[in-house]
Every structure is written in C-alpha cells, then in structure tokens.
Design an enzyme around this catalytic site. Structure first.
Site, PDB file in Angstrom:
ATOM      1  N   MET A  28      -8.633  48.252 -71.279  1.00 17.71           N
ATOM      2  CA  MET A  28      -9.995  47.961 -69.153  1.00 17.71           C
ATOM      3  C   MET A  28     -11.188  47.310 -69.734  1.00 17.71           C
ATOM      4  O   MET A  28     -11.322  47.752 -70.273  1.00 17.71           O
ATOM      5  CB  MET A  28     -10.138  49.243 -68.919  1.00 17.71           C
ATOM      6  CG  MET A  28      -9.444  50.601 -67.926  1.00 17.71           C
ATOM      7  SD  MET A  28      -9.552  51.977 -67.112  1.00 17.71           S
ATOM      8  CE  MET A  28      -9.554  52.974 -68.493  1.00 17.71           C
ATOM      9  N   ALA A  29     -11.034  46.403 -69.208  1.00 16.28           N
ATOM     10  CA  ALA A  29     -12.067  45.340 -69.957  1.00 16.28           C
ATOM     11  C   ALA A  29     -13.291  46.149 -68.957  1.00 16.28           C
ATOM     12  O   ALA A  29     -13.430  46.058 -68.305  1.00 16.28           O
ATOM     13  CB  ALA A  29     -12.487  44.244 -68.883  1.00 16.28           C
ATOM     14  N   CYS A 112      -1.531  42.072 -66.532  1.00 13.05           N
ATOM     15  CA  CYS A 112      -2.805  41.849 -65.583  1.00 13.05           C
ATOM     16  C   CYS A 112      -2.228  41.004 -63.953  1.00 13.05           C
ATOM     17  O   CYS A 112      -1.707  39.925 -64.399  1.00 13.05           O
ATOM     18  CB  CYS A 112      -3.898  40.762 -65.826  1.00 13.05           C
ATOM     19  SG  CYS A 112      -5.361  40.406 -65.978  1.00 13.05           S
ATOM     20  N   ASN A 214       2.785  54.471 -66.442  1.00 14.29           N
ATOM     21  CA  ASN A 214       1.305  53.557 -65.705  1.00 14.29           C
ATOM     22  C   ASN A 214       1.583  53.926 -64.450  1.00 14.29           C
ATOM     23  O   ASN A 214       1.972  53.261 -63.536  1.00 14.29           O
ATOM     24  CB  ASN A 214       1.437  52.177 -66.601  1.00 14.29           C
ATOM     25  CG  ASN A 214      -0.450  52.760 -66.211  1.00 14.29           C
ATOM     26  OD1 ASN A 214      -0.595  51.217 -66.244  1.00 14.29           O
ATOM     27  ND2 ASN A 214      -1.177  53.207 -66.478  1.00 14.29           N
ATOM     28  N   ASP A 216      -1.392  55.927 -61.589  1.00 18.95           N
ATOM     29  CA  ASP A 216      -2.032  57.577 -60.243  1.00 18.95           C
ATOM     30  C   ASP A 216      -1.408  58.513 -61.582  1.00 18.95           C
ATOM     31  O   ASP A 216      -0.910  59.571 -60.837  1.00 18.95           O
ATOM     32  CB  ASP A 216      -0.975  58.061 -59.575  1.00 18.95           C
ATOM     33  CG  ASP A 216      -1.400  55.800 -58.335  1.00 18.95           C
ATOM     34  OD1 ASP A 216      -1.145  55.819 -58.246  1.00 18.95           O
ATOM     35  OD2 ASP A 216      -0.071  56.123 -57.460  1.00 18.95           O
ATOM     36  N   GLY A 238      -5.217  55.235 -67.122  1.00 12.36           N
ATOM     37  CA  GLY A 238      -6.269  53.906 -67.478  1.00 12.36           C
ATOM     38  C   GLY A 238      -7.479  54.722 -66.296  1.00 12.36           C
ATOM     39  O   GLY A 238      -8.174  55.483 -66.815  1.00 12.36           O
TER      40      GLY A 238
END
Length: 380
Positions: A28-29, A112, A214, A216, A238
């Site tokens: 995560m950026a 992304c 990936n 929820d 995430g």
C-alpha cells in the site's frame, strides 16, 4: 507440518520460501514502509510486501526508490512489488534485484486501478493486452532464476465486460510464477461494494499454482471463510489492517485453530500508536516521522469516543512529545469498540468508468508496451 484446525490449510510455499500463516500484507502506497512492516511483524508472522516499486525508477537508481527497497536487518523474507509495462525494463530491474541481493521475493503489480495508471495502460488494464502480459511475466521469471520466486497480483479485469483473470492466471502459471493473487474486484469497481470471492474460487480451480485471495478481509474469521469458500491457498490483507496491526496476531491464531482475538482497549491502542510514530521517527527523523504518522490517526481511533478537537490536534502533531501529551488526554479506559468489527476501512471509492488509452480495448493481441506508461517514481 502445521495445519489449521477445521480448514486444512498448509503453509504457503513460494519456491524456497515457506510462510505460516499463509498471510500476505498487500503493498500500500505510503503505508507499507519498513516501520509499518516491523509493527505488523511484531504482532504476527506472514509475508510482508514493501510499497510498490517502479522498474524504471529502480534501474535508474532513483534515490527515493533505492531507499524504499531497504529492509530491516532482521526482515526475512524480503519482499518487493514491482510495477512495470516494458519487458526490457522489468527484466533489467529483476536482474538488478538478483545481482545486488535486494530481495528474496518479487511480486508483479497488475492490480492497480487508479486512473493515472490505467489511462496509460498499466496496472489492472495491462492484462487485457495479454501478449504483453506474457512477455513481462516470462521475462521476470527468467531473470529471477530458481532462487527468487515471482508472483503476480491482479484484479478480475477492467470491468464486467472485459474480464482477464482466468486467461492471465493461466499465462502466469505457464510462465513459471510461484503463485497468483487475485483481488475479487475489477478496475471499475475500485474499492466499492463487496469483493467477488467466487472469482477467487474459479481461479483456484483453474490453476495448479497457489492462488491467494484478496478483498474484504476485515477480520481473521473472514480469512478462514475465504479459504473455506474458495479453496485458495492463503490470503492477502490490505485495508483491513489499517490502524489495526494486531490483525496479524488474530490471523495467526485463526489459522492455528485458536479462538482468541485481540480486542485492545484505547490504552493499548494508544501504546501501539506511540510505537508506530516512534518507528517512523527512527526511519525518517522525528519531524517527518510524526508528520507521516498523522494519516494513521483516524484509522487507529475509529470507533473510540474521542472529540473532534483532539482528533484534529493529533492529526497535526509535530513531534513525539506533543503526541504523548495529546494521547495522555484521552479516556484510555475505553474498551475496544466492537461495533467496528467487520466494518470496511480505508478507501471506499465507488464504481467508475476506467480510464484507458485510446483504442485499448481493440488491442488485446498487441504485444507492445503502451507509450508513456512507465512511471518514474515509486510508491503508487
């Protein structure tokens, strides 16, 4: 071998790497820097991926990018995610990682969904141009060699009418990747609605390599449900860990078949906040570190009774002493707000039309890199 009670999950194997529990921290950026990864590792085990690194910035030795691929001395395995659209540049970046021993695992970003990336044909738009996708993944696996596993992270596709995940998964498997991670949303979905776990199950049934799910995973029990429902080999977490690094302790307990879950009261949460700010200060210097920490305040305090003025003051703290003073004003005896369990966190951008290069949807068979899609800075 450790097996999760009632789930039958095995350790995640990526070439020479074995991870238990089979949990991966999503890049995560601005979030998954060394301090945040250390904080998460202090709570539980897994595979922790750094912020997205652009291949062009890496091979051009951009100063910011080189700092982003530095890992703590005790951080193993070292996991890096690469973004690239040109097979030659991606290959050069992977060779650099191998030759200079910069990482132990490479993940390729094809997920992304942000407009500045998709409008250039990168990220979750790129698998549509499947021959180019094949060239990039094949080149990365070849240059990585047998000792550095390569994985791919992607979304279902561009939108419901332009799905790519099964074809891309099969191409990646044929290229020799160690695993494929699928976010159960399209680029058009962004972070809206509910992730489509059935797509993760469809991909897991279609591939022989491990498929990671990936989308929820807000609580540890969500991870168990995903594995049971889809047959995936592990999960990628995430937004669920934003302001909750102890989620990794819950995940470890869940996959070990244990029922305990962390429900820290505000006193304990304040301690984690202070630890996070301290780690950032050690990494960036106190002023920059505490400034960077500000973005995390609202996530940590979500659901707790904290006045607006105090929240704003915490979000403007300029040093550790000021942060300590403000944390000391909180009603630290508050229990964990159970109303926040299972509630989405972080970004919730709604469905939108995907920005794409002109003629992109008519160019699925093109093997050429889109012009201008390379990014020269890292971090997303």
């Amino acid at each position: 071998m450790t097996i999760a009670a009632g789930v039958g999950v095995r350790p995640l194997r990526l070439g020479p790497i074995q991870a238990w529990p089979p949990v991966v921290l999503a890049p995560m950026a601005g979030i998954t820097n060394p301090p945040f990864r250390r904080l998460c590792r202090e709570h539980g085990a897994g595979l922790y991926v750094c912020e997205m690194i652009t291949t062009r910035a890496l091979v051009e030795r951009n100063e910011k990018t080189l700092k982003m691929v530095r890992f703590d001395p005790d951080e193993r395995p070292r996991s890096v995610q690469l973004y690239g659209v040109d097979p030659g540049v991606v290959g050069a970046a992977v060779r650099m990682i191998v030759d200079e021993d910069l990482a132990d695992h490479i993940d390729l970003n094809f997920g992304c969904p942000v407009p500045k990336v998709t409008r250039r044909g990168g990220g979750s738009a790129l698998p549509w141009r499947w021959r180019l996708f094949e060239r990039i993944v094949t080149t990365a696996v070849r240059e990585a060699g047998p000792d550095i596993p390569v994985t791919v992270k992607m979304r279902k596709g561009i939108d419901p009418d332009h799905l790519t995940f099964v074809r891309a998964g099969r191409i990646a498997q044929e290229a020799g990747v160690a695993a494929v991670a699928l976010h159960g949303r399209t680029a058009a979905d962004m972070y809206s609605g509910t992730a489509d776990w059935s797509a993760i199950g469809e991909l897991a049934a279609a591939l022989d390599v491990p498929v990671l799910g990936n989308g929820d995973i807000w609580e540890a029990d969500d991870a168990l449900r995903m594995v049971e429902q889809t047959g995936c080999a592990g999960v990628v977490v995430g937004r669920g860990c934003l302001g909750r690094p102890w989620l990794f302790a819950d995940l470890a307990a869940a996959f070990d078949g244990r029922s305990e879950r962390a429900l820290p009261g505000l006193r304990a949460v304040a301690g984690v906040m202070r630890r996070h700010a301290e780690l950032l200060s050690e990494h960036l210097g106190e002023q920059r570190g505490v400034t960077d920490f500000r973005k995390h305040v609202s996530w940590y305090l979500k659901g707790f009774r904290v006045g607006g003025d105090t929240r704003r003051a915490l979000g403007m703290a300029a040093g550790l002493a000021e942060l300590d003073d403000l944390l000391g004003t909180l009603d630290l005896d508050q229990p964990y707000p159970r109303s926040e369990l299972g509630v989405p966190r972080g970004r919730s951008t709604g469905i939108r039309k995907v920005s794409l290069p002109d003629g992109w949807l008519a160019s699925a068979d093109c093997a050429d890199a889109p012009f201008g899609a390379e990014l020269d800075t890292s971090g997303g």
